[in-house]
Write a protein that holds these residues in place. Structure first.
Motif, short mmCIF file in Angstrom:
data_model
loop_
_atom_site.label_atom_id
_atom_site.label_comp_id
_atom_site.label_asym_id
_atom_site.label_seq_id
_atom_site.Cartn_x
_atom_site.Cartn_y
_atom_site.Cartn_z
N GLN A 164 0.86 -1.18 0.00
CA GLN A 164 0.00 0.00 0.00
C GLN A 164 0.89 1.23 0.00
O GLN A 164 1.70 1.42 0.91
N MET A 165 0.74 2.05 -1.02
CA MET A 165 1.60 3.22 -1.18
C MET A 165 0.76 4.48 -1.06
O MET A 165 -0.13 4.72 -1.88
N ASN A 166 1.04 5.27 -0.04
CA ASN A 166 0.33 6.53 0.21
C ASN A 166 1.28 7.70 0.07
O ASN A 166 2.50 7.54 0.10
N SER A 167 0.71 8.88 -0.05
CA SER A 167 1.50 10.11 -0.16
C SER A 167 2.60 9.97 -1.21
O SER A 167 3.77 10.30 -0.97
N LEU A 168 2.22 9.49 -2.36
CA LEU A 168 3.20 9.22 -3.41
C LEU A 168 3.85 10.50 -3.92
O LEU A 168 3.21 11.57 -3.97
N LYS A 169 5.12 10.37 -4.29
CA LYS A 169 5.91 11.48 -4.79
C LYS A 169 6.40 11.16 -6.19
O LYS A 169 6.53 9.98 -6.54
N PRO A 170 6.72 12.16 -6.98
CA PRO A 170 7.26 11.89 -8.32
C PRO A 170 8.49 10.99 -8.29
O PRO A 170 8.68 10.17 -9.20
N GLU A 171 9.30 11.10 -7.25
CA GLU A 171 10.49 10.25 -7.17
C GLU A 171 10.18 8.79 -6.87
O GLU A 171 11.09 7.95 -6.87
N ASP A 172 8.92 8.47 -6.60
CA ASP A 172 8.51 7.07 -6.45
C ASP A 172 8.26 6.41 -7.80
O ASP A 172 8.02 5.19 -7.87
N THR A 173 8.31 7.18 -8.86
CA THR A 173 8.09 6.64 -10.20
C THR A 173 9.15 5.60 -10.54
O THR A 173 10.35 5.88 -10.45
N ALA A 174 8.70 4.41 -10.91
CA ALA A 174 9.62 3.30 -11.21
C ALA A 174 8.82 2.08 -11.63
O ALA A 174 7.60 2.07 -11.50
N VAL A 175 9.53 1.08 -12.10
CA VAL A 175 8.93 -0.24 -12.25
C VAL A 175 9.12 -0.95 -10.90
O VAL A 175 10.24 -1.00 -10.38
N TYR A 176 8.03 -1.45 -10.37
CA TYR A 176 8.06 -2.12 -9.07
C TYR A 176 8.03 -3.64 -9.28
O TYR A 176 7.20 -4.16 -10.04
N TYR A 177 8.93 -4.32 -8.59
CA TYR A 177 9.07 -5.76 -8.71
C TYR A 177 8.79 -6.44 -7.37
O TYR A 177 9.27 -6.00 -6.33
N CYS A 178 8.07 -7.53 -7.45
CA CYS A 178 7.89 -8.41 -6.31
C CYS A 178 9.01 -9.45 -6.35
O CYS A 178 9.39 -9.91 -7.44
N ALA A 179 9.53 -9.80 -5.19
CA ALA A 179 10.62 -10.76 -5.12
C ALA A 179 10.44 -11.68 -3.93
O ALA A 179 9.78 -11.30 -2.95
N ALA A 180 11.03 -12.87 -4.00
CA ALA A 180 10.90 -13.82 -2.90
C ALA A 180 12.20 -14.58 -2.70
O ALA A 180 12.97 -14.79 -3.65
N LYS A 181 12.42 -14.97 -1.47
CA LYS A 181 13.58 -15.80 -1.12
C LYS A 181 13.24 -16.58 0.13
O LYS A 181 12.34 -16.21 0.89
N TYR A 182 13.97 -17.64 0.33
CA TYR A 182 13.76 -18.43 1.54
C TYR A 182 14.59 -17.87 2.68
O TYR A 182 15.68 -17.35 2.48
N HIS A 183 14.04 -18.01 3.88
CA HIS A 183 14.75 -17.69 5.11
C HIS A 183 14.91 -16.20 5.34
O HIS A 183 13.94 -15.46 5.32
N ALA A 184 16.12 -15.71 5.53
CA ALA A 184 16.35 -14.40 6.14
C ALA A 184 15.79 -13.24 5.33
O ALA A 184 15.78 -13.25 4.10
N LEU A 185 15.33 -12.22 6.06
CA LEU A 185 14.90 -10.98 5.44
C LEU A 185 16.14 -10.14 5.15
O LEU A 185 16.90 -9.80 6.06
N VAL A 186 16.34 -9.83 3.88
CA VAL A 186 17.50 -9.04 3.49
C VAL A 186 17.06 -7.97 2.50
O VAL A 186 15.95 -8.02 1.96
N THR A 187 17.95 -7.01 2.25
CA THR A 187 17.59 -5.90 1.39
C THR A 187 18.34 -5.88 0.06
O THR A 187 18.09 -5.01 -0.77
N ARG A 188 19.23 -6.80 -0.15
CA ARG A 188 20.01 -6.80 -1.38
C ARG A 188 19.31 -7.59 -2.46
O ARG A 188 18.96 -8.75 -2.28
N ALA A 189 19.12 -6.98 -3.60
CA ALA A 189 18.37 -7.60 -4.69
C ALA A 189 19.01 -8.92 -5.13
O ALA A 189 18.31 -9.88 -5.45
#
Length: 123
Positions: free
Chosen positions: A82-107
């Motif tokens: 859920q994306m609120n208060s959107l800004k022009p800099e939020d413009t992008a292609v958004y991708y869903c991703a999945a992995k097993y186990h640990a929550l990490v931030t590196r693509a």
């Protein structure tokens, strides 16, 4: 294998809201963390948010904290951004991703990706 399909992108004015959904199928399991990334033209893919299988743990990029909310419905195998208060800099292609186990931030640590959905925020 895990298959991911995003939906919900579109064009919105600054200050508006959009809701992205990602449907997962295949080898979903209780260790599957799911996240959202985005990529603007000429820029690297960047982390947006991630959620654990239980939904009890979430993590957000500083740029979206307080504006975006990630959630999941395991009965339906879906994750929502859920994306609120959107800004022009939020413009992008958004991708869903999945992995097993640990929550990490590196693509590069995510094994499974959707095809992406365009989000455009006009000023």
């Amino acid at each position: 294998q895990v298959q991911l399909v995003e939906s919900g992108g579109g064009l919105v004015q600054a200050g508006g809201s959009l809701r992205l959904s990602c449907a997962a199928s295949g080898r979903t399991s209780s260790t599957l963390a799911m996240g959202w990334f985005r990529q603007a033209p000429g820029r690297e893919r960047e982390f947006v948010a991630v959620i654990s299988w239980s939904g009890g743990s979430t993590y957000y990029a500083d740029s979206v904290k307080g504006r975006f909310t990630i959630s999941r419905d395991n009965a339906k195998n879906t994750v929502t951004l859920q994306m609120n208060s959107l800004k022009p800099e939020d413009t992008a292609v958004y991708y869903c991703a999945a992995k097993y186990h640990a929550l990490v931030t590196r693509a590069g640590d995510y094994a499974y990706w959707g095809q992406g959905t365009q989000v455009t925020v006009s000023s």
